[in-house]
Design an enzyme around this catalytic site. Structure first.
Site, mmCIF file in Angstrom:
data_model
loop_
_atom_site.group_PDB
_atom_site.id
_atom_site.type_symbol
_atom_site.label_atom_id
_atom_site.label_comp_id
_atom_site.label_asym_id
_atom_site.label_seq_id
_atom_site.Cartn_x
_atom_site.Cartn_y
_atom_site.Cartn_z
ATOM 1 N N TYR A 38 20.218 -85.924 27.338
ATOM 2 C CA TYR A 38 21.292 -86.916 27.241
ATOM 3 C C TYR A 38 22.585 -86.255 26.749
ATOM 4 C CZ TYR A 38 23.639 -91.304 26.110
ATOM 5 O OH TYR A 38 24.526 -92.343 26.056
HETATM 6 P P1 NAI Z 1 21.719 -100.249 29.730
HETATM 7 O O1 NAI Z 1 20.385 -99.609 29.794
HETATM 8 O O2 NAI Z 1 21.874 -101.546 28.986
HETATM 9 O O3 NAI Z 1 22.311 -100.453 31.196
HETATM 10 C C1 NAI Z 1 22.356 -99.368 32.118
HETATM 11 C C2 NAI Z 1 22.418 -99.926 33.533
HETATM 12 O O4 NAI Z 1 22.427 -98.796 34.424
HETATM 13 C C3 NAI Z 1 21.198 -100.765 33.897
HETATM 14 O O5 NAI Z 1 21.591 -101.997 34.465
HETATM 15 C C4 NAI Z 1 20.439 -99.894 34.907
HETATM 16 O O6 NAI Z 1 19.719 -100.642 35.878
HETATM 17 C C5 NAI Z 1 21.590 -99.099 35.525
HETATM 18 N N1 NAI Z 1 21.118 -97.879 36.182
HETATM 19 C C6 NAI Z 1 20.170 -97.009 35.728
HETATM 20 N N2 NAI Z 1 19.962 -96.057 36.643
HETATM 21 C C7 NAI Z 1 20.813 -96.303 37.665
HETATM 22 C C8 NAI Z 1 21.051 -95.653 38.905
HETATM 23 N N3 NAI Z 1 20.367 -94.566 39.288
HETATM 24 N N4 NAI Z 1 22.007 -96.178 39.734
HETATM 25 C C9 NAI Z 1 22.680 -97.301 39.380
HETATM 26 N N5 NAI Z 1 22.462 -97.957 38.232
HETATM 27 C C10 NAI Z 1 21.549 -97.465 37.381
HETATM 28 O O7 NAI Z 1 22.720 -99.147 29.117
HETATM 29 P P2 NAI Z 1 24.097 -99.290 28.306
HETATM 30 O O8 NAI Z 1 23.809 -99.146 26.868
HETATM 31 O O9 NAI Z 1 24.848 -100.457 28.794
HETATM 32 O O10 NAI Z 1 24.811 -97.935 28.742
HETATM 33 C C11 NAI Z 1 25.806 -97.862 29.728
HETATM 34 C C12 NAI Z 1 26.428 -96.484 29.671
HETATM 35 O O11 NAI Z 1 26.988 -96.275 28.370
HETATM 36 C C13 NAI Z 1 25.434 -95.344 29.902
HETATM 37 O O12 NAI Z 1 26.046 -94.330 30.661
HETATM 38 C C14 NAI Z 1 25.145 -94.861 28.484
HETATM 39 O O13 NAI Z 1 24.732 -93.535 28.452
HETATM 40 C C15 NAI Z 1 26.510 -95.056 27.856
HETATM 41 N N6 NAI Z 1 26.481 -95.114 26.394
HETATM 42 C C16 NAI Z 1 25.734 -96.073 25.761
HETATM 43 C C17 NAI Z 1 25.683 -96.113 24.398
HETATM 44 C C18 NAI Z 1 24.873 -97.123 23.679
HETATM 45 O O14 NAI Z 1 24.649 -96.935 22.461
HETATM 46 N N7 NAI Z 1 24.418 -98.199 24.297
HETATM 47 C C19 NAI Z 1 26.444 -95.136 23.587
HETATM 48 C C20 NAI Z 1 27.185 -94.179 24.358
HETATM 49 C C21 NAI Z 1 27.205 -94.185 25.710
#
Ligand code: NAI
Length: 244
Positions: free
Chosen positions: A151
């Site tokens: 990650y």
């Molecule tokens: P989440 O798990 O709630 O949502 C991620 C979404 O991405 C899901 O709807 C999933 O179906 C979709 N997804 C996964 N693989 C995919 C693919 N191959 N193609 C298209 N869609 C795909 O995650 P969250 O927390 O909303 O994270 C969103 C972004 O923010 C990510 O890039 C994460 O790394 C980043 N982030 C999140 C943090 C956190 O603490 N939640 C902190 C820093 C960054």
């Protein structure tokens, strides 16, 4: 519909991506909610209402990214904004014994996916001489979180990619930035164990997790015409964890 700004948000079926999609729609954009979880993208797009469309997209597939972009342009007439938000945490494990398959999966979604989507939108944006790209990296890409090697490396890659592309297209009307959130309260945290989450929260001076809507507010400006003299930048949203 022709004059509306048009945005694609990847990983928009839930969490941060959904909050961004809602915010950009509130800002007046037509928005495509791109996700592998098409059922949920469909129901969230329906709840947002007119000007929102679901897009069945796996960002690891470069051809699908090109088809998806063409579909959105076909539906709304153009494309102004790409938010590369899709990502996974992978599991928390030390490097010795870290699953090779998981390493590749994290890289394929978090890093390759950003490249594939940018590659797909750039011909259109460069031809029009306008566009905004916002990549969702992470504080882990700046600092490196222990036991989150894939990650952290993938997000460091997103930061480097953003700096490179931002400079590459700086004189061509396309603005490219990334953001580095600390822990935000979403379902992604369920992929990690409590110890890893506690570690990350303990590093935040504000002593709390962030909200998806707080991230969406930052993305709103970074993807708007008001963001006109800022590119290749890395924007902190970490409750004070990173002051650089
Ligand atoms: P989440 O798990 O709630 O949502 C991620 C979404 O991405 C899901 O709807 C999933 O179906 C979709 N997804 C996964 N693989 C995919 C693919 N191959 N193609 C298209 N869609 C795909 O995650 P969250 O927390 O909303 O994270 C969103 C972004 O923010 C990510 O890039 C994460 O790394 C980043 N982030 C999140 C943090 C956190 O603490 N939640 C902190 C820093 C960054």
């Amino acid at each position: 519909m022709q004059n509306k700004r048009v945005a694609i948000v990847t990983g928009a079926a839930r969490g941060i991506g959904l909050a961004i999609a809602r915010r950009l729609h509130d800002d007046g954009c037509a928005v495509a909610l791109a996700d592998v979880d098409i059922e949920r993208a469909r129901s969230e797009a329906a709840s947002i209402g007119e000007g929102a469309m679901p897009l069945d997209l796996d960002v690891t597939d470069p051809d699908a990214c090109e088809r998806g972009v063409a579909e959105v342009i076909g539906r709304f007439g153009s494309l102004d904004v790409l938010v590369n938000n899709a990502g996974i945490g992978g599991n928390a494990h030390s490097v010795d014994g870290y699953s090779v398959d998981m390493w590749r999966r994290v890289m394929a979604i978090n890093l390759d996916g950003v490249f594939h989507c940018c590659r797909a939108v750039l011909p259109h944006m460069l031809e029009r001489g306008t566009g905004w790209i916002v990549n969702v990296a992470s504080i882990a890409g700046k600092e490196g979180n222990p036991n989150m090697c894939a990650y952290s490396a993938s997000k460091a890659g997103v930061i480097g990619f953003t700096k490179s592309l931002g400079k590459e297209v700086a004189q061509k009307g396309v603005i490219v930035n990334c953001i580095t959130p600390a822990v935000i309260e979403t379902e992604i945290l369920m992929q990690l164990n409590q110890q890893a989450v506690d570690y990350m929260v303990s590093r935040i001076p504000m002593g709390r997790t962030g909200k998806p809507e707080e991230v969406a507010a930052m993305v709103s400006w970074l993807s708007s015409p008001e963001c006109s003299f800022t590119t290749g930048g890395v924007f902190d949203i970490s409750g004070g964890r990173a002051t650089y």
